[in-house]
Design an enzyme around this catalytic site. Sequence first.
Site, mmCIF file in Angstrom:
data_model
loop_
_atom_site.group_PDB
_atom_site.id
_atom_site.type_symbol
_atom_site.label_atom_id
_atom_site.label_comp_id
_atom_site.label_asym_id
_atom_site.label_seq_id
_atom_site.Cartn_x
_atom_site.Cartn_y
_atom_site.Cartn_z
ATOM 1 C CB SER A 140 -44.049 42.518 -43.289
ATOM 2 O OG SER A 140 -44.053 43.626 -44.157
ATOM 3 C CD GLU A 254 -46.233 39.605 -14.563
ATOM 4 O OE1 GLU A 254 -46.242 38.440 -14.170
ATOM 5 O OE2 GLU A 254 -47.190 40.382 -14.430
#
Length: 452
Positions: A140, A254
């Site tokens: 977080s 990718e």
Amino acid sequence: MRECISIHVGQAGVQMGNACWELYCLEHGIQPDGQMPSDKTIGGGDDSFNTFFSETGAGKHVPRAVFVDLEPTVVDEVRTGTYRQLFHPEQLITGKEDAANNYARGHYTVGKELIDIVLDRIRKLADQCTGLQGFLIFHSFGGGTGSGFSSLLMERLSVDYGKKSKLEFAVYPAPQISTAVVEPYNSILTTHTTLEHSDCAFMVDNEAIYDICRRNLDIERPTYTNLNRLIGQIVSSITASLRFDGALNVDLTEFQTNLVPYPRIHFPLATYAPVISAEKAYHEQLTVSEITNACFEPANQMVKCDPRHGKYMACCLLYRGDVVPKDVNAAIATIKTKRTIQFVDWCPTGFKVGINYQPPTVVPGGDLAKVQRAVCMLSNTTAIAEAWARLDHKFDLMYAKRAFVHWYVGEGMEEGEFSEAREDLAALEKDYEEVGVDSADAEGEEEEGDEY
């Protein structure tokens, strides 16, 4: 093999980790004790899921993951929970004192005592890989461990594994719901420190997910378990192409190639559809075009911002389940014609598509309905700058009065780090602004009279 190591830091990271590994196990048919009845190749083999699980000689499947927290209570729940036998005890690393929502404690004082143990464990995991592809880091922004320790860890990973990609799944402090007063400080300090070390960061905002749970799943008071299971579905969609064989598979690098036009602009917005409760799903036919359209609704996004105010730089659609390319092309064509999607003018409207034939799995007894097909959209849009602007504003309000700063300075930070981090984020906002400016406008100022 293209292995990925997941690192779960702090309470948010560990709890997201629980939800993700629970889901992966269900998707691959791995039992809570690590046995996998369907796996015929004992002790290795070149199965796709070996990117996320390593196999022992006894046929046990162990997640390639590390759970770290500076205090023990959250990880203790993993140690005693349903999946306690799945993990090697040394994969669960805890300290004795908390980071107390203080970035400086996570990054400097308390964090530095644990960092070497963690890196050592990661090194052991990396040595088991034949071709390590990169790291997925879950944390977080608002907590002390999540912000401070994660940024320390990313700095060290860059040193030890320079060329390996690092993807973050980060919980962004929600606009309305706050768990700590100093969240803006921690968020801005951690973003500044990790900006150059992270290749791609998927942000999730608790409030956005609360709203999705309330609206789509009719859960009046969503718990963290509800939120994390939904986040788990998104993470699962993003990583599905690494774990299953599919027609149009995408690998980690990718994503970066297709989503990140400039190194600093690496915060894609995630949207998932369909999020629907079992009662409703029974009566609805969710076609490819319907779920694709749902992805462009701001209501289904994981971060509160409005892409209709921004421009898209890239867009990646990851389908799973019963989906054929023909339907996808039709759905995209419809969206291009009737939607008010604006792409930046230097990027022709490219949609990257991945299709995975494994239908989405849901946790039994969970909130989500079992559906035949689902889609996760990752888009890089300039609208996410709204999220930074909100955070920067909150930072400024507190920092103008130097509120709470002494806690950070007391743990060995210098006040200069605050202003340096804030300047970096101002530059990030500016970067987003410049990317969205039409190249014609920018060039038009210099060259007048070149009309053809």
